[in-house]
Motif scaffolding. Sequence first.
Motif, mmCIF file in Angstrom:
data_model
loop_
_atom_site.group_PDB
_atom_site.id
_atom_site.type_symbol
_atom_site.label_atom_id
_atom_site.label_comp_id
_atom_site.label_asym_id
_atom_site.label_seq_id
_atom_site.Cartn_x
_atom_site.Cartn_y
_atom_site.Cartn_z
ATOM 1 N N LYS A 1 0.815 -1.206 0.000
ATOM 2 C CA LYS A 1 0.000 0.000 0.000
ATOM 3 C C LYS A 1 0.853 1.262 0.000
ATOM 4 C CE LYS A 1 -4.076 -1.903 2.342
ATOM 5 N NZ LYS A 1 -4.878 -1.881 3.598
ATOM 6 N N SER B 1 2.417 1.724 -3.430
ATOM 7 C CA SER B 1 1.405 2.115 -4.419
ATOM 8 C C SER B 1 1.010 3.577 -4.260
ATOM 9 C CB SER B 1 0.169 1.224 -4.273
ATOM 10 O OG SER B 1 0.478 -0.115 -4.605
ATOM 11 N N ALA B 2 0.883 4.033 -2.998
ATOM 12 C CA ALA B 2 0.513 5.425 -2.767
ATOM 13 C C ALA B 2 1.571 6.377 -3.296
ATOM 14 C CB ALA B 2 0.281 5.656 -1.282
ATOM 15 N N ALA C 1 3.838 5.664 -5.660
ATOM 16 C CA ALA C 1 3.883 5.533 -7.117
ATOM 17 C C ALA C 1 2.755 6.334 -7.773
ATOM 18 C CB ALA C 1 3.791 4.061 -7.505
ATOM 19 N N GLN C 2 1.567 6.263 -7.193
ATOM 20 C CA GLN C 2 0.438 7.008 -7.748
ATOM 21 C C GLN C 2 0.702 8.512 -7.709
ATOM 22 O OE1 GLN C 2 -3.278 6.238 -5.780
ATOM 23 N NE2 GLN C 2 -4.480 7.426 -7.219
ATOM 24 N N ALA C 3 1.276 8.995 -6.597
ATOM 25 C CA ALA C 3 1.582 10.424 -6.488
ATOM 26 C C ALA C 3 2.622 10.853 -7.516
ATOM 27 C CB ALA C 3 2.068 10.744 -5.080
ATOM 28 N N ALA D 1 2.839 9.450 -10.463
ATOM 29 C CA ALA D 1 2.306 9.058 -11.774
ATOM 30 C C ALA D 1 3.130 7.922 -12.373
ATOM 31 C CB ALA D 1 2.253 10.251 -12.724
ATOM 32 N N GLU E 1 3.974 3.377 -12.056
ATOM 33 C CA GLU E 1 3.439 2.084 -11.663
ATOM 34 C C GLU E 1 4.355 1.447 -10.623
ATOM 35 O OE1 GLU E 1 0.567 0.590 -12.531
ATOM 36 O OE2 GLU E 1 0.066 2.437 -13.638
#
Length: 482
Positions: A462, A465-466, A468-470, A472, A474
């Motif tokens: 988690k 992923s958080a 990586a999302q911030a 942009a 994967e």
Amino acid sequence: MLDVGSNSVRLVVYGLQGRAIWTGYNEKVLAGLGREVAVTRKLAPDGVQDAISTLRRFAILMETLPLSERHIVATAAVREAADGADFCDRVAAETGLHVRVLSGEEEARYAALGVIAGNPLAEGVVADLGGSSLELVPVSAGRSGAGVTLPLGPFAMETVKGDPDPAIDERLDAATGLKAETLHAVGGAWRSLALLNMRQREHGLEIVHQYEMSAGEVEEIAGLLSRLSRPSLEKLARTNKARALTLPHAARVLSRLCKKLGARTVSFSAYGLREGLLLEAMAPEVRGRDPLLEGCRALGDRDSLERGLDRVITAWLSPAIAPLKPWFSAERDSVMLKAGAALADVGSRLHPDHRANVAFEQVLRAPVAGLAHAERAFLASAIHARYGGHGEPEAALVSRLLGDEGLERARIHGLGLRLASDLSARSAELLSMTRLGVEGGDLVLRASCSAADLLRGDKVRKRLSALAQALALEPRMEVEPK
């Protein structure tokens, strides 16, 4: 540190942690020693009585407290008064305290060193306004130049009748050759002026240190204060009566000084002469350290399981943060990453339900030197994200200081700190068994073969992923081959 000034007598007990300076105790009395010097050339008799009484109390405190060193200094009023030496003799006889009377050049130099102590990046001219005098000193690259002392304190101007501006300009003429884009303002009256401006602007962060006003704002507030009646001034200033009455003069001098030196910005400093004395007394290797990083480490290390972890976190996160375009500047972004890593454990002993918000407030208002207001908001927002905070405390203030893009960058820093801390349980050894980096469109977390089990569990997945999302990107986790 005992400072016998023209207006106040102050005792400050400092704690030093490397280059970081903390105030442990602070007491002052507005004795007004210098309020008659311009007219009579002598110290005010009732001011002398108040000062001696105060110094008797301070002598007991200094004798009892576990102080490693003592500095007892006097400035312009005692220096210029015909009975200044007699006053010092009386202080020694009645209290046992031996006062060092600073020359004008020493007072100016220590004021400049104080500004450097609070902001090593300071460039421009330091202006220190006391009860009797104004000291002006150029500063650049962590060094001070030759200064000048001018009779421009409110007590020194009491003999001026009518419009004071021509007299101020005439006395400022002695500051030949000084020019600056930025004035670094030191002194209680100017700090009160900064606080007044913050409240008028509803700034929301009442921290004087490195608060900035434009020269136009200074001129505007000087005009406002000059038109107010005494009762209105006292009510508006929200400070003690003696300080409030000096504000119109302080604003006029600052406004005229900006015009004289061509300054566009005034940056207020909470550090001054006393901190300059402390800086000079430090060992050279300590003096050269960054007070921001030293202060953040001092705060973070109180709650850290492992000292020195911040340096490991910084090196570990840098490959993921470095590809981003500079926000403050490439050099300053690097400092912010180090400072955030140093503060990563600041909330570890707080209640889990309130940790993110309380840590945010602690960092936003921490008594740490070397931080502009936007940088305070950046670090506080990063720590809020590091502890999984939802929403944004003081959203209007943060938005004004950072904007959406700056807030998102701070959040990225915080999510990186969160990943590093939870992945390793805040262990430098375990964190060093992994690597984080960007490869194409992926944020890759790798663990050595012997530490493959560190990548297990929903929490690590988690957190990765958080982040990586911030960014942009994967998320991807891999175990390095043997």
